[in-house]
Design an enzyme around this catalytic site. Structure first.
Site, PDB file in Angstrom:
ATOM      1  N   ASP A   9     -60.066 -11.739 -60.031  1.00 47.84           N
ATOM      2  CA  ASP A   9     -61.428 -12.034 -60.512  1.00 47.84           C
ATOM      3  C   ASP A   9     -61.857 -10.827 -61.366  1.00 47.84           C
ATOM      4  O   ASP A   9     -62.793 -10.132 -61.051  1.00 47.84           O
ATOM      5  CB  ASP A   9     -62.401 -12.310 -59.345  1.00 47.84           C
ATOM      6  CG  ASP A   9     -62.540 -11.149 -58.382  1.00 47.84           C
ATOM      7  OD1 ASP A   9     -61.588 -10.352 -58.265  1.00 47.84           O
ATOM      8  OD2 ASP A   9     -63.606 -11.022 -57.750  1.00 47.84           O
ATOM      9  N   ASP A  14     -59.544  -4.837 -60.356  1.00 49.63           N
ATOM     10  CA  ASP A  14     -58.540  -5.878 -60.659  1.00 49.63           C
ATOM     11  C   ASP A  14     -57.764  -5.466 -61.916  1.00 49.63           C
ATOM     12  O   ASP A  14     -56.548  -5.689 -62.011  1.00 49.63           O
ATOM     13  CB  ASP A  14     -59.198  -7.231 -60.955  1.00 49.63           C
ATOM     14  CG  ASP A  14     -60.079  -7.733 -59.827  1.00 49.63           C
ATOM     15  OD1 ASP A  14     -61.136  -7.119 -59.589  1.00 49.63           O
ATOM     16  OD2 ASP A  14     -59.715  -8.737 -59.197  1.00 49.63           O
ATOM     17  N   HIS A 237     -59.241  -0.622 -54.552  1.00 48.45           N
ATOM     18  CA  HIS A 237     -58.886  -1.727 -53.653  1.00 48.45           C
ATOM     19  C   HIS A 237     -57.665  -2.529 -54.137  1.00 48.45           C
ATOM     20  O   HIS A 237     -56.624  -2.555 -53.490  1.00 48.45           O
ATOM     21  CB  HIS A 237     -60.069  -2.700 -53.527  1.00 48.45           C
ATOM     22  CG  HIS A 237     -61.357  -2.045 -53.162  1.00 48.45           C
ATOM     23  ND1 HIS A 237     -61.586  -1.500 -51.926  1.00 48.45           N
ATOM     24  CD2 HIS A 237     -62.506  -1.855 -53.864  1.00 48.45           C
ATOM     25  CE1 HIS A 237     -62.813  -1.018 -51.867  1.00 48.45           C
ATOM     26  NE2 HIS A 237     -63.395  -1.216 -53.030  1.00 48.45           N
TER      27      HIS A 237
HETATM   28  C1  BDR Z   1     -63.098  -6.300 -53.631  1.00 49.00           C
HETATM   29  O1  BDR Z   1     -64.298  -6.832 -54.183  1.00 49.00           O
HETATM   30  C2  BDR Z   1     -64.255  -6.781 -55.573  1.00 49.00           C
HETATM   31  O2  BDR Z   1     -65.471  -6.392 -56.097  1.00 49.00           O
HETATM   32  C3  BDR Z   1     -63.127  -5.845 -55.933  1.00 49.00           C
HETATM   33  O3  BDR Z   1     -62.525  -6.231 -57.154  1.00 49.00           O
HETATM   34  C4  BDR Z   1     -62.166  -5.994 -54.783  1.00 49.00           C
HETATM   35  O4  BDR Z   1     -61.291  -7.069 -54.993  1.00 49.00           O
HETATM   36  C5  BDR Z   1     -63.441  -5.093 -52.786  1.00 49.00           C
HETATM   37  O5  BDR Z   1     -64.292  -5.473 -51.740  1.00 49.00           O
HETATM   38 CA    CA Z   2     -61.088  -8.143 -57.169  1.00 49.79          CA
END
Ligand code: BDR
Ligand code: CA
Length: 305
Positions: A9, A14, A237
């Site tokens: 997303d 990402d 993340h």
């Molecule tokens: C996740 O939430 C999104 O905002 C980031 O891309 C990640 O996938 C972290 O909580």
């Molecule tokens: Ca994400």
């Protein structure tokens, strides 16, 4: 060579996952699927196409789900900006366009074409995967493994208890966690340990390739947004899921059964883990070799255009 489908997303972190995947010569990207999440689908799709083009990716890009299975859409603009990818400017694209086939159908088709060979990396809400599983129950067995960024077994980052990707579609997450597929999960408890640093960010600014410049511009925005919200330095993340595929031995895991709270209320979207002696668990990442992770990122930018 690991065949992989990335469901994203796109989103600032990402984008890092996409750059890392593009820079690893051990991965073969079969497809990118953009889904609704950090921002609406039109924007995540545009962002995915732009990063794919910047990174020189030639794989096809597909449109995933426009909205969650049941709940109303939520967005994470506070961290990623209005466009979902605030910071870099992109020239008009020369190559990447969106495919006609839906991302869900493409996922099903590719899994049937390469049974047991494709790893799915999902770093947004789990809507596309849940839809694919509901449309074709063979998806569960056909996927080699599914690596997910999502959930928290301590504090959340969107509510006190819930993490964004799970909160954005708890019902879809529960479909996936209860499916019996081979799952690896990177919750906040692991991903919060890996943060950017001032010296790293400065270093990436000195690499004069397009990919590194776009990455550095993304990280400038990410850092400013974290700072504004008094959250320290940005957490990496999503790229951890890609790193896992490069070398699972660099990640410590525990095996637990995981489920998602789908009752509306203060715990909506919370992930819960419990001991299991059955074969119904999830490999939950608890820590990763952090210097190794950054060396992997560096080696990706050494080869990206
Ligand atoms: C996740 O939430 C999104 O905002 C980031 O891309 C990640 O996938 C972290 O909580
Ligand atoms: Ca994400």
């Amino acid at each position: 060579m690991e065949r992989v489908i990335l469901d994203v997303d796109t989103g600032l972190d990402d984008a890092v996952a996409l750059f890392l995947a593009a820079g690893l010569d051990t991965l073969h990207i079969e497809a990118l699927i953009a889904t609704n999440g950090n921002v609406g689908l039109e924007k995540t799709l545009e962002n995915t196409l732009n990063i794919a083009e910047t990174a020189g990716l030639e794989c096809h890009v597909y449109k995933g789900a426009e909205k969650p299975l049941v709940r109303e859409p939520v967005a994470a603009g506070d961290f990623h900006g209005k466009s979902g990818l605030d910071g870099p400017n992109f020239p008009p694209r020369q190559r990447q366009t969106v495919q006609e086939e839906s991302g869900i159908d493409a996922m099903i088709r590719l899994l049937h074409t390469h049974p047991g060979e494709i790893t799915i990396i999902s770093v947004g809400p789990l809507t596309d995967l849940a839809l694919a599983m509901q449309k074709d129950s063979e998806v569960v067995q056909l996927a080699k493994q599914i690596i997910i960024m999502g959930g928290s077994f301590s504090a959340g980052n969107v509510t006190a208890l819930a993490e964004f990707n799970i909160y954005a579609d708890p019902e879809a997450a529960q479909v996936v966690f209860s499916s019996g597929a081979k799952l690896v999960l990177f919750p906040l408890d692991c991903t919060r340990q890996v943060t950017l640093s001032p010296s790293r960010l400065e270093g990436y600014h000195t690499i004069k390739t397009n990919s590194a410049q776009v990455f550095a511009a993304c990280m400038d925005t990410y850092q400013a947004n974290y700072e504004r919200q008094k959250q320290g330095w940005p957490q990496m993340h999503d790229p951890l899921c890609v790193a896992y595929l490069a070398d699972p031995a660099k990640v410590q895991t525990e095996y637990r059964k995981v489920w998602v709270v789908t009752d509306r209320g203060p715990s909506y979207g919370r992930t819960v883990k419990e001991e299991t002696k059955e074969n119904d668990g999830v490999h939950i990442a608890t820590s990763i070799d952090i210097p190794w992770f950054w060396s992997l990122v560096d080696s990706a930018f050494a080869v990206l255009p």
